[in-house]
Design an enzyme around this catalytic site. Structure first.
Site, PDB file in Angstrom:
ATOM      1  CG  HIS A  31      43.726  64.166  -2.593  1.00  0.00           C
ATOM      2  ND1 HIS A  31      43.776  64.872  -1.405  1.00  0.00           N
ATOM      3  CD2 HIS A  31      42.416  63.853  -2.772  1.00  0.00           C
ATOM      4  CE1 HIS A  31      42.558  64.972  -0.891  1.00  0.00           C
ATOM      5  NE2 HIS A  31      41.716  64.360  -1.700  1.00  0.00           N
TER       6      HIS A  31
ATOM      7  CG  ASP B 274      54.317  64.280  -3.167  1.00  0.00           C
ATOM      8  OD1 ASP B 274      53.197  63.759  -3.348  1.00  0.00           O
ATOM      9  OD2 ASP B 274      55.060  64.001  -2.211  1.00  0.00           O
TER      10      ASP B 274
END
Length: 455
Positions: free
Chosen positions: A154, A363
Site C-alpha cells: 500500500h 504517498d
C-alpha cells in the site's frame, strides 16, 4: 471462486469506527465469497500470546492473535515503523535499523504463518497486505502451503538506491519471490521493483510484469491503483448537509472559504511544509487574509515513537506562531485538530471546502484526494491542490499539481484555486469524477484477484 483469506497487520471488523474504505472493500469481498481474515488483534500482552481467537460475523471468520510486549517493540514499533516506514517513504535519514528488531519482525511473520497454516484449505486464495508482512509468503511456503498467494504493497516501492541503504535488504526483499502476484500502487513502483529485481537478483522482467529468476522461478508484478467508492462518498456528502457537525462548521465560517487537509499525523504527509506554505500564501496574497481558513485534521498515530512526538510539537508551535501573526478577532487562519471524524462527517467537510489541500512529501496513493473529489457538488465543485509525489497524482491529472517542498508553488496554487472560474472548476472536477467512477475500489479488488487466480 475459492475461499478468500485476507491477512493484514490489523483486522477491521464491521462497524469499527477506524474502518475505512479499504476495510469495507475487503469485508465486502469476504462476505461475497465467504472467507477468513487473519491478523493482529490490536492487543499487547505481557506473556507469549496464547494463540488465535476466532469470531464469525456473517460469512466472515475473523482469526486474531495478540502481540507480546517484546513483539510489539521489535516487530511493530521497531522494524515496521522505524525502519521500513521511513525507508519506503524516501526518508532514510529517519531510518533506525537494529538487528534485534529485524529478528523480531521475521519471528512475528513466522509465528503468524504457523498460526495461519492449520486454518487453511488446499484451494484457498490468500491475499497478504502491506509492509508489515513482506516475508509471510515465504514462511507459508516453508510450511508446505501451495495455495495461490498475492501481496499488495500500500506504500511506495522506492528506487533501488534507496532500498540498498537498508542493511540486509537483499534477503528480506527476496522473500517477495514466494508470492504469485505482487501488487503496487503505481507503474513507477512496479518499475522500481523490476529494476531492483534485475540489479539484485539477476532477474528479468517482461512487459507483462513477469519477473523471471535464473533458477526458473517466476512471479508477476503489476500496478493496481487503489481507489474508493465514489457513489458512497457523494451520498454521504449529501446526507451530511443536515448533520450537526456540518452545520456547526458552516456556521463557524460565517461566509468565508475553507481549505481542508486530512492526514494521519505522520512526517510523510508534509504537514510542516503545508503550514509554512499557507503562511507564505497569506504573505503573498494579503487580499485573502480573513477570507480563507485552513482546517488541518491530523489524528495522532504512533504517539509513543519519538519522531512523531517531535512532529506534533513542531506543528503545534507552527500553528500557534501563524495564528498569532495573522489571526483577527473574528478569524483564525489555521484550525488544527488532533482527532478523527467518522467518514460520513468528513464527506460533509469536504463538500464545504473550496480547496482540498493534499500535499504529502511521498504517498503510495492518498485516498483523501479521491474522497475530496467524490464529495464535491457538481454545480459548485471545489479545487484539489495535490502533491506530485502522491500516487493519486498519476490519475487525478486535472488537480492543481504542486511540489510540496516549494512554498511558492503551493501558495500560488491555493490562490489559483480561489480565483478559478466556475466553468474551469466544473471541467476539472468532471474529468476527475469520471475517472473515479470508472475505477472504483471494487474494480481494484476484483482486478487484483482476477490476475492472482490466473497466475
Amino acid at each position: 471462486m475459492t475461499r478468500l483469506v485476507i491477512v493484514s497487520n490489523r483486522v477491521s471488523k464491521p462497524r469499527e469506527t477506524r474502518a475505512g474504505g479499504l476495510a469495507s472493500a475487503l469485508n465486502s469481498a469476504l462476505n461475497e465469497h465467504g472467507g477468513l481474515w487473519f491478523g493482529w488483534s490490536g492487543n499487547v500482552v505481557s506473556d507469549v500470546p496464547a494463540g488465535v481467537s476466532r469470531e464469525r460475523i456473517g460469512e466472515i471468520d475473523y482469526a486474531l492473535t495478540d502481540l507480546s510486549e517484546s513483539e510489539y517493540s521489535t516487530y511493530y514499533q521497531g522494524f515496521s515503523n522505524r525502519t521500513l516506514w521511513p525507508l519506503l517513504h524516501y526518508r532514510p535519514d529517519l531510518l533506525d535499523f537494529r538487528r534485534e528488531n529485524l529478528s523480531g519482525y521475521r519471528a512475528v511473520n513466522r509465528r503468524f504463518a504457523e498460526l495461519l497454516a492449520p486454518q487453511l484449505r488446499s484451494d484457498d486464495t490468500i491475499w497478504v497486505h502491506d509492509y508489515h508482512l513482506i516475508p509471510l509468503g515465504q514462511e507459508l511456503r516453508a510450511l508446505g502451503i501451495k495455495a495461490r498467494i498475492g501481496f499488495f504493497l500500500h506504500v511506495p516501492f522506492p528506487s533501488p538506491e534507496v532500498l540498498m541503504m537498508l542493511p540486509g535488504h537483499r534477503p528480506l526483499l527476496k522473500t517477495l519471490c514466494a508470492y504469485d502476484l505482487v501488487g503496487t500502487q503505481t507503474d513507477s513502483d512496479q518499475r522500481a521493483l523490476c529494476e531492483y529485481s534485475g540489479r539484485e537478483w539477476g532477474a528479468t522482467c517482461d512487459d507483462s510484469g513477469m519477473v523471471s529468476l535464473s533458477d526458473g522461478h517466476r512471479f508477476r508484478c503489476m500496478a493496481f491503483p487503489i481507489s474508493i467508492d465514489p457513489g458512497l462518498i457523494s451520498r454521504n456528502a449529501d446526507l451530511a448537509r443536515t448533520s450537526k457537525a456540518h452545520r456547526s462548521l458552516v456556521d463557524s465560517l460565517s461566509g468565508r472559504e475553507l481549505a481542508i487537509s486530512v492526514d494521519r499525523l505522520d512526517y510523510s504527509k508534509g504537514l510542516p511544509e503545508r503550514f509554512e506554505a499557507f503562511a507564505h500564501f497569506l504573505d503573498s496574497y494579503p487580499q485573502h487574509r480573513g477570507q480563507l481558513s485552513m482546517m488541518q485534521i491530523a489524528p495522532v498515530t504512533r504517539g509513543d515513537v519519538p519522531e512523531y512526538q517531535e512532529l506534533r510539537a513542531r506543528l503545534e508551535q507552527l500553528a500557534g506562531a501563524i495564528n498569532g501573526r495573522y489571526a483577527e478577532p473574528d478569524w483564525m487562519p489555521i484550525r488544527y485538530i488532533n482527532r478523527s471524524f467518522h467518514q460520513a462527517n468528513l464527506a460533509g467537510f469536504y463538500r464545504s471546502a473550496r480547496v482540498g489541500l493534499v500535499t504529502p512529501l511521498r504517498d503510495g496513493m492518498n485516498l483523501v484526494a479521491k474522497e475530496y473529489v467524490a464529495a464535491q457538488s457538481a454545480e459548485d465543485p471545489g479545487v484539489l491542490v495535490l502533491s506530485r509525489f502522491a500516487g493519486a497524482a498519476r490519475e487525478l491529472t486535472d488537480a492543481l499539481l504542486v511540489n510540496p517542498y516549494d512554498a511558492d508553488d503551493t501558495s500560488n496554487a491555493i490562490h489559483a484555486a480561489l480565483e478559478m472560474p466556475i466553468e474551469e472548476r466544473r471541467r476539472r472536477w468532471q474529468a476527475m469524477s469520471a475517472h473515479l467512477r470508472q475505477h472504483t475500489i471494487v474494480d481494484w479488488r476484483e482486478s487484483f484477484l482476477d490476475v492472482l487466480l490466473d497466475s
